[in-house]
Design a protein around this motif. Structure first.
Motif, mmCIF file in Angstrom:
data_model
loop_
_atom_site.group_PDB
_atom_site.id
_atom_site.type_symbol
_atom_site.label_atom_id
_atom_site.label_comp_id
_atom_site.label_asym_id
_atom_site.label_seq_id
_atom_site.Cartn_x
_atom_site.Cartn_y
_atom_site.Cartn_z
ATOM 1 N N HIS A 1 -4.738 -0.091 9.365
ATOM 2 C CA HIS A 1 -4.000 1.163 9.214
ATOM 3 C C HIS A 1 -3.653 1.451 7.753
ATOM 4 C CE1 HIS A 1 -0.982 -2.037 9.354
ATOM 5 N NE2 HIS A 1 -0.200 -1.238 8.639
ATOM 6 N N HIS A 2 -4.110 0.613 6.833
ATOM 7 C CA HIS A 2 -3.757 0.816 5.428
ATOM 8 C C HIS A 2 -4.424 2.085 4.906
ATOM 9 C CE1 HIS A 2 -1.950 -3.185 5.034
ATOM 10 N NE2 HIS A 2 -2.954 -3.633 5.750
ATOM 11 N N ALA A 3 -3.616 3.059 4.549
ATOM 12 C CA ALA A 3 -4.158 4.305 3.995
ATOM 13 C C ALA A 3 -4.321 4.146 2.493
ATOM 14 C CB ALA A 3 -3.227 5.476 4.300
ATOM 15 N N PRO A 4 -5.534 4.242 1.972
ATOM 16 C CA PRO A 4 -5.722 4.026 0.536
ATOM 17 C C PRO A 4 -5.045 5.091 -0.307
ATOM 18 C CG PRO A 4 -7.767 4.728 1.573
ATOM 19 C CD PRO A 4 -6.783 4.523 2.670
ATOM 20 N N TRP A 5 -4.614 4.665 -1.448
ATOM 21 C CA TRP A 5 -3.962 5.516 -2.426
ATOM 22 C C TRP A 5 -5.023 5.929 -3.433
ATOM 23 C CZ3 TRP A 5 1.551 4.035 -4.279
ATOM 24 C CH2 TRP A 5 2.002 4.941 -5.250
#
Length: 721
Positions: free
Chosen positions: A524-528
């Motif tokens: 679920h890590h949304a990239p920055w």
């Protein structure tokens, strides 16, 4: 193929010409062509006016006449026969053929494509390869054209007008061009096979009436190659022949190996086939995978170490001089089967594995992207085969080719039967080519080490922008870097540096982020998204660049509304000594201190004094004021190591400061990028002109450091990019 039988066909009404096509005179009054050349695509009916020019315009003697449609295929195949109003005086007759076997055949034809149109239609000599085993879903022949036109700016098809051209193999008509195929670099045409329509009763009756009789299809296959005289053979061919003689030893073995190779290449072998050793070399040269396929049967019969060493030396020499590919036909087909499902299920895996396995190599174009479509898999494999090998390990044995190294990395990243099958495949190739087991095992160990540490998710997608000053419009050279939570990073290299418009750069960035979501451990890590710019680029509204709608269902939105997007200016560290240390100090001091740069600190001197004294540990500055002052004030903040700077791009004066309050700019610092993202989405959806356009610089305290594997090979510097 006779130039006097070439036909240019134009259909339409009495007032307007509507279509252009090609054809071939198969009898004094019969022209073979494609049906769609003769029909109105809106109504499906045939044109009332059809004119035909018979003959080659470059050879003279072109005859113009009118024609009527005499026959179309009853099952709807795209072929037709025209009856000419005037009889043409062309001697001889047409022969008909049907390709058989598996080996590609050379073909040729003549047509009038739009790409050759200037004041009139010019003739194109179609030529290339017809692969009998390739076909589209309708059973049409696939013609790989040797030369092909580029796409047109007006959107019209450059191949338009070539439809109806007769396709010849060994002077036999084997089909009719009916369609172009814009994939494969626009180099592919499709043809209706003669065998699909020549036996039709209506077609048969017309040829009985107007020609010498019904068509008789002759089977055509690739002839077994014969070696030229010794004086005409190249030095490479002579060297290959000499090496094969040392391996074969007895002349009787030559025939057995030649028959086995011809069978693998899809050629029909007559019972009396008795090739010489030079013929065997010519046979191996007839296909890019010929020598590799031959070496497979040779390896099975070698019983002594000297023969094995000679075969290994032969293959190394052949690859060095470009005599054939790395893989045999069977090995290539096996690898395609193994990787097809993996590529379809995990399109980002092969490019990601290639970036790690081949760090010091300029990757083929399909593997330089973030994901590999299944349609590009074969191209990627073929290009990897031709890449230079690494240093010899151990004891002077051949190096591990790039393709085998990549295969081992893919095997390490998958599990179960797929991993086992890939390792077995690479072991067989290594054994055939003489690669020492220790060298292959080293690659496997490197691959396992990489697979064991590949779970760190991508924390940021970094887009570096450089203005293309040579372009006539707004364009940028782009480089993308994936920064991971564990401090490692990977640069996505493109094989060719081509500047992009803002829209193209936005699409490239979004495609990268979408593929990052498919990586293992990303969850679920949304990239920055961090955009690296120089000082002049700090004004760029990258967050407003619009990549367009991702599909037909989801509406479009700008990058800044889709991702947490911030700016970074590493260039400032080159001009401000100690800036990086100041950034780390401000981050280490926490985010409790913020400075709102209002009218009380409107001058660069006053702002610098505050950031060096009372706000020495401030990690955030909210910058207000008119545009002409903001640029200098922003640079003061960055030079003194302020890692977070927020301002309104549309603000004209200090009175506009209230507009940013909707963002709660002094609220929790960790949530600021997400608050900015959501607000950018609201601005995009709103028609209110007074809303702010927030710009946010966010400098990381520590930049990621590259982490590399310790390999004995490849040689660093080879194909360095």
């Amino acid at each position: 193929m006779e130039t006097r039988r070439l036909a240019l066909i134009r259909g339409g009404t009495a007032r307007q010409r509507r279509t252009n096509g090609s054809g071939y005179l198969i009898a004094p009054r019969l022209v073979l062509t494609a049906r769609h050349v003769l029909a109105d695509k809106d109504t499906g009916s045939h044109w009332p006016e059809i004119h035909v020019w018979v003959g080659h315009p470059g050879k003279g003697g072109v005859v113009r006449t009118r024609a009527d449609v005499l026959w179309t295929h009853p099952q709807g195949l795209d072929v037709a026969l025209l009856g000419l109003h005037d009889q043409m005086d062309v001697p001889g007759s047409v022969r008909w053929g049907r390709p058989v076997g598996k080996a590609p055949l050379r073909y040729e034809g003549l047509g009038f494509p739009l790409a050759n149109a200037d004041e009139g239609r010019g003739v194109e000599h179609l030529r290339g390869e017809l692969a009998p085993l390739s076909s589209d879903s309708r059973g049409l022949y696939v013609l790989d054209q040797k030369s092909a036109p580029d796409p047109r700016d007006d959107g019209r098809k450059p191949w338009g007008g070539a439809s109806g051209a007769a396709v010849f193999c060994e002077d036999y008509v084997v089909g009719v061009v009916v369609q172009d195929c814009q994939s494969y670099g626009n180099r592919r045409l499709l043809a209706c096979p003669a065998g699909a329509f020549a036996q039709d009763s209506g077609f048969d009756a017309l040829l009985r009436q107007y020609a010498d009789g019904p068509p008789r299809l002759v089977e055509i296959d690739t002839p077994l190659p014969k070696a030229p005289p010794a004086a005409e053979r190249t030095q490479t061919e002579k060297d290959i022949e000499r090496s094969l003689w040392q391996i074969l030893g007895v002349s009787g073995a030559c025939s057995a190996h030649a028959r086995a190779l011809a069978d693998q290449l899809g050629m029909r072998v007559p019972d009396d086939y008795a090739p010489s050793l030079p013929d065997l070399v010519a046979l191996a040269a007839a296909h890019p995978r010929g020598l590799a396929s031959l070496s497979g049967t040779l390896a099975e019969t070698i019983t002594n170490e000297d023969g094995r060493v000679q075969l290994t030396s032969l293959l190394s020499y052949a690859r060095a001089v470009g005599f054939g590919s790395l893989l045999s036909l069977e090995e290539h087909e096996g690898l395609m089967d193994l990787l097809h499902g993996i590529c379809k299920e995990h399109p980002a895996l092969l490019p990601r594995a290639a970036r790690e396995a081949l760090r010091y190599t300029c990757l083929p174009e399909p593997l330089s992207r973030t994901h590999l479509p299944v349609d590009d898999l074969e191209k990627a494999i073929d290009e990897l085969e031709a890449m230079t090998d690494s240093e010899h390990v151990p004891d002077g044995t051949p190096p591990v080719p790039a393709l085998l190294r990549l295969t081992e990395y893919v095997a390490a990243a998958v599990v179960g039967e797929s991993a086992s099958a890939l390792r077995q495949w690479s072991a067989r190739v290594a054994a055939r080519t003489g690669i020492h087991p220790t060298a292959l095992n080293e690659r496997r160990a490197d691959a396992r080490q990489w697979a064991a540490r590949q779970t760190s998710p991508v924390a940021r997608v970094v887009l570096e922008l450089t203005v293309d000053h040579d372009a006539p419009d707004e364009r940028y050279v782009c480089r993308v870097l994936l920064a991971r939570h564990n401090g490692t990073h990977t640069v996505l290299r493109e094989p060719e540096t081509v500047s992009k418009t803002p829209e193209e750069a936005a699409r490239y960035l979004r495609e990268t982020v979408e593929c990052v979501d498919d990586e293992p451990g990303q969850d679920h890590h949304a990239p920055w998204v961090t955009v690296l710019v120089d000082r002049q680029g700090l004004h760029l509204a990258v967050d407003e660049w619009n990549p367009g709608a991702p599909n037909e269902f989801v509406p479009e939105q700008p990058l800044g509304a889709e991702f947490r997007l911030t700016l970074s200016c590493p260039e400032m560290s080159d001009f401000a000594r100690g800036r990086d240390r100041a950034q780390q100090r401000r981050w280490a001091s926490g985010d409790q201190v913020s400075l709102v740069a209002d009218q009380d600190c409107a001058s660069p001197r006053r702002l610098a004094r505050l950031l060096q004294d009372s706000h020495r540990d401030a990690a955030r500055v909210i910058l207000h004021g008119p545009r002409d002052q903001r640029t200098q004030l922003l640079q003061v903040c960055l030079a003194l190591g302020v890692p977070v700077v927020l301002w309104d791009r549309e603000a004209d004066c200090y009175e506009d400061a209230a507009r940013l309050q909707q963002l709660n700019p002094t609220g929790p610092l960790a949530d600021l990028p997400e608050r900015v993202r959501r607000f950018r989405g609201e601005v995009f959806e709103s028609e209110e002109a007074s809303l702010p356009r927030p710009a946010l610089v966010w400098e990381e305290g520590q930049r990621p450091k590259p982490q590399s594997l310790q390999l004995r090979d490849p040689r660093k510097g080879t194909h360095a990019s």
